[in-house]
Design a protein around this motif. Structure first.
Motif, PDB file in Angstrom:
ATOM      1  N   ASP A  25      -7.892  -4.810  49.423  1.00 56.21           N
ATOM      2  CA  ASP A  25      -8.760  -3.683  49.038  1.00 56.21           C
ATOM      3  C   ASP A  25     -10.201  -4.080  48.754  1.00 56.21           C
ATOM      4  OD1 ASP A  25      -6.429  -2.368  49.256  1.00 56.21           O
ATOM      5  OD2 ASP A  25      -6.131  -2.017  47.113  1.00 56.21           O
ATOM      6  N   TYR A  26     -10.438  -5.359  48.573  1.00 54.14           N
ATOM      7  CA  TYR A  26     -11.790  -5.822  48.237  1.00 54.14           C
ATOM      8  C   TYR A  26     -12.105  -7.096  49.001  1.00 54.14           C
ATOM      9  CZ  TYR A  26     -11.284  -2.509  44.425  1.00 54.14           C
ATOM     10  OH  TYR A  26     -11.082  -1.352  43.707  1.00 54.14           O
ATOM     11  N   ASP A  27     -13.393  -7.383  49.059  1.00 55.10           N
ATOM     12  CA  ASP A  27     -13.872  -8.629  49.663  1.00 55.10           C
ATOM     13  C   ASP A  27     -13.974  -9.651  48.525  1.00 55.10           C
ATOM     14  OD1 ASP A  27     -15.122 -10.563  51.145  1.00 55.10           O
ATOM     15  OD2 ASP A  27     -17.046  -9.497  51.303  1.00 55.10           O
ATOM     16  N   TRP A  28     -12.914 -10.428  48.356  1.00 58.41           N
ATOM     17  CA  TRP A  28     -12.793 -11.271  47.164  1.00 58.41           C
ATOM     18  C   TRP A  28     -13.507 -12.604  47.281  1.00 58.41           C
ATOM     19  CZ3 TRP A  28     -10.778  -9.215  42.851  1.00 58.41           C
ATOM     20  CH2 TRP A  28      -9.935  -8.109  42.983  1.00 58.41           C
ATOM     21  N   ARG A  29     -13.971 -13.072  46.138  1.00 53.64           N
ATOM     22  CA  ARG A  29     -14.355 -14.469  45.931  1.00 53.64           C
ATOM     23  C   ARG A  29     -13.485 -14.932  44.766  1.00 53.64           C
ATOM     24  NH1 ARG A  29     -16.130 -12.987  49.841  1.00 53.64           N
ATOM     25  NH2 ARG A  29     -18.247 -12.937  50.642  1.00 53.64           N
ATOM     26  N   ILE A 201      -5.081  -0.897  36.659  1.00 50.62           N
ATOM     27  CA  ILE A 201      -6.181  -0.674  35.711  1.00 50.62           C
ATOM     28  C   ILE A 201      -7.408  -1.495  36.117  1.00 50.62           C
ATOM     29  CG2 ILE A 201      -5.586  -2.424  33.932  1.00 50.62           C
ATOM     30  CD1 ILE A 201      -6.366  -0.225  31.846  1.00 50.62           C
ATOM     31  N   HIS A 202      -7.182  -2.661  36.708  1.00 50.21           N
ATOM     32  CA  HIS A 202      -8.329  -3.442  37.200  1.00 50.21           C
ATOM     33  C   HIS A 202      -8.961  -2.757  38.415  1.00 50.21           C
ATOM     34  CE1 HIS A 202      -6.737  -6.511  34.465  1.00 50.21           C
ATOM     35  NE2 HIS A 202      -7.979  -6.949  34.443  1.00 50.21           N
ATOM     36  N   ASP A 203      -8.130  -2.193  39.260  1.00 50.61           N
ATOM     37  CA  ASP A 203      -8.646  -1.424  40.405  1.00 50.61           C
ATOM     38  C   ASP A 203      -9.502  -0.261  39.894  1.00 50.61           C
ATOM     39  OD1 ASP A 203      -8.875  -0.687  43.105  1.00 50.61           O
ATOM     40  OD2 ASP A 203      -7.047   0.525  43.053  1.00 50.61           O
ATOM     41  N   CYS A 204      -8.992   0.463  38.889  1.00 51.64           N
ATOM     42  CA  CYS A 204      -9.747   1.581  38.305  1.00 51.64           C
ATOM     43  C   CYS A 204     -11.085   1.087  37.738  1.00 51.64           C
ATOM     44  CB  CYS A 204      -8.949   2.225  37.172  1.00 51.64           C
ATOM     45  SG  CYS A 204      -7.476   3.109  37.692  1.00 51.64           S
ATOM     46  N   GLY A 236      -9.746   6.809  34.990  1.00 47.39           N
ATOM     47  CA  GLY A 236      -8.773   7.457  35.871  1.00 47.39           C
ATOM     48  C   GLY A 236      -7.469   6.664  35.950  1.00 47.39           C
ATOM     49  N   TYR A 237      -7.181   5.903  34.897  1.00 49.35           N
ATOM     50  CA  TYR A 237      -5.958   5.085  34.845  1.00 49.35           C
ATOM     51  C   TYR A 237      -4.728   5.997  34.754  1.00 49.35           C
ATOM     52  CZ  TYR A 237      -2.729   1.589  32.721  1.00 49.35           C
ATOM     53  OH  TYR A 237      -1.686   0.757  32.419  1.00 49.35           O
ATOM     54  N   GLU A 238      -3.767   5.752  35.630  1.00 56.17           N
ATOM     55  CA  GLU A 238      -2.516   6.519  35.622  1.00 56.17           C
ATOM     56  C   GLU A 238      -1.346   5.546  35.616  1.00 56.17           C
ATOM     57  OE1 GLU A 238      -2.713   8.995  39.087  1.00 56.17           O
ATOM     58  OE2 GLU A 238      -4.128  10.389  38.163  1.00 56.17           O
ATOM     59  N   PRO A 239      -0.999   5.052  34.422  1.00 57.28           N
ATOM     60  CA  PRO A 239       0.081   4.060  34.365  1.00 57.28           C
ATOM     61  C   PRO A 239       1.406   4.645  34.823  1.00 57.28           C
ATOM     62  CG  PRO A 239      -0.488   4.848  32.165  1.00 57.28           C
ATOM     63  CD  PRO A 239      -1.510   5.425  33.093  1.00 57.28           C
ATOM     64  N   ARG A 240       2.209   3.802  35.451  1.00 54.74           N
ATOM     65  CA  ARG A 240       3.485   4.301  35.997  1.00 54.74           C
ATOM     66  C   ARG A 240       4.699   3.713  35.279  1.00 54.74           C
ATOM     67  NH1 ARG A 240       3.858   4.071  42.274  1.00 54.74           N
ATOM     68  NH2 ARG A 240       2.492   2.273  42.262  1.00 54.74           N
ATOM     69  N   ASP A 241       4.481   2.701  34.457  1.00 48.40           N
ATOM     70  CA  ASP A 241       5.633   2.049  33.837  1.00 48.40           C
ATOM     71  C   ASP A 241       5.701   2.331  32.339  1.00 48.40           C
ATOM     72  OD1 ASP A 241       6.732   0.932  36.180  1.00 48.40           O
ATOM     73  OD2 ASP A 241       5.099  -0.518  36.208  1.00 48.40           O
ATOM     74  N   ASN A 242       6.882   2.054  31.783  1.00 42.76           N
ATOM     75  CA  ASN A 242       7.169   2.341  30.373  1.00 42.76           C
ATOM     76  C   ASN A 242       8.253   1.349  29.966  1.00 42.76           C
ATOM     77  OD1 ASN A 242       8.217   3.319  27.965  1.00 42.76           O
ATOM     78  ND2 ASN A 242       8.408   5.442  28.688  1.00 42.76           N
TER      79      ASN A 242
END
Ligand code: NAI
Ligand SMILES: O=C1O[C@H](COP(=O)(O)O)[C@@H](O)[C@H](O)[C@H]1O
Length: 256
Positions: A25-29, A201-204, A236-242
């Motif tokens: 998804d990103y151009d990483w370094r 959350i890091h993506d957000c 815009g964080y939408e956590p999916r786990d619990n």
């Protein structure tokens, strides 16, 4: 976001979790402390995050930094957090100014506010029916020297935001436990951050619009003493786990 994203601490638990799930998804370094055992596909660098000459080439063309490198131990001694965490974060911010980086996402910690967990509040605050919440507007209240280093990193970000206009998101990460929530550890279950919610959350934090933020990075656990409202509203964080949904037998799916 088109500019490269520098990920420090790429070889650690959080770093691997973020990179593995967001690799395309990103151009990483990537910045590692020492030579990684497997060659990553993205360009990578090695060195000490507190050393300007080690970090400069890694940050040269980056537009954003996710800064994870540091000593993560809650009982880390002062000398180590001073060097690896405080000096390291200072070097990252100084170079961010020099290199024209627009945004820094900083791995803060539950330990920046650990001393809110007083004898009077615990263990009740770790339980699902308890309503105590920290929401990121409270002052830091570290319970150890590691926590001091994280609170210092947050304050450093405030300075570099105000003086240099860098967008800063401090994520007070709870407890990244791979595959399943911590077992027989109420506190750990209350602040569990699943791998896929960690990557999300890091993506957000890479995509959202904000100036200077402090948010809590936990999954949507029934047990919780951190509010997720700011992370939801601003990032815009939408956590999916619990952590309550792990039945002890099946692993939560960590597909993104
Ligand atoms: N794993 C968790 O549940 C939590 C982690 N955090 C923070 O997230 C960050 C990453 O933590 P983890 O991945 O769990 O730790 P980790 O120890 O697995 O990864 C940290 C990485 O940073 C590198 N590093 C340490 N000192 C360095 C230096 N001076 N120069 C260059 N690299 C250096 C290490 O070699 C390691 O690869 C840390 O800043 C930690 O304080 C915060 C809260 C919870
Ligand atoms: O900041 C951190 O917090 C997590 C959870 O804290 P703990 O006191 O429950 O262990 C910790 O595992 C991690 O190493 C640390 O960086």
């Amino acid at each position: 976001m088109d500019d490269p994203v520098l990920l420090t601490g790429a070889g650690g638990h959080v770093g691997r979790t973020v990179y593995e799930r967001l690799a395309d998804d990103y151009d990483w370094r990537l910045m590692y402390h020492t030579q990684p055992t497997e060659e990553p596909e993205a360009p990578y660098f090695t060195g000490d995050v507190q050393e300007t000459e080690d970090v400069r080439p890694a940050m040269a063309d980056a537009g954003t930094v996710i800064h994870l490198a540091g000593d993560p131990r809650r009982d880390a001694p002062w000398r180590s957090v001073l060097t690896n965490n405080i000096d390291g974060t200072h070097t990252v911010y100084e170079l961010a100014v020099e290199c024209g980086v627009e945004r820094v996402v900083f791995a803060s910690s539950n330990h920046a506010v650990g001393a809110f967990e007083t004898d009077e509040r615990t263990p009740e605050m770790y339980r699902a029916d308890d309503e105590f919440r920290l929401d990121g507007t409270e002052l830091p209240r570290p319970g150890n020297k590691y926590g001091i280093s994280k609170a210092t990193g947050e304050t450093m970000g405030r300075y570099y935001h105000d003086e240099h206009g860098i967008d800063v998101c401090n994520i007070r990460i709870g407890n990244l436990n791979e595959d399943h929530p911590p077992i027989d550890y109420e506190r750990g279950q209350a602040m569990w951050l699943s791998p896929r919610d960690c990557a999300h959350i890091h993506d957000c934090a890479l995509r959202a619009d904000y100036d200077y933020e402090i948010v809590y990075g936990i999954s949507d656990n029934d047990r919780k003493y951190y509010s997720l409202e700011r992370a939801k509203d601003v990032l815009g964080y939408e956590p999916r786990d619990n952590s309550a949904e792990w039945d002890g037998a099946e692993r939560i799916s960590n597909d993104l």
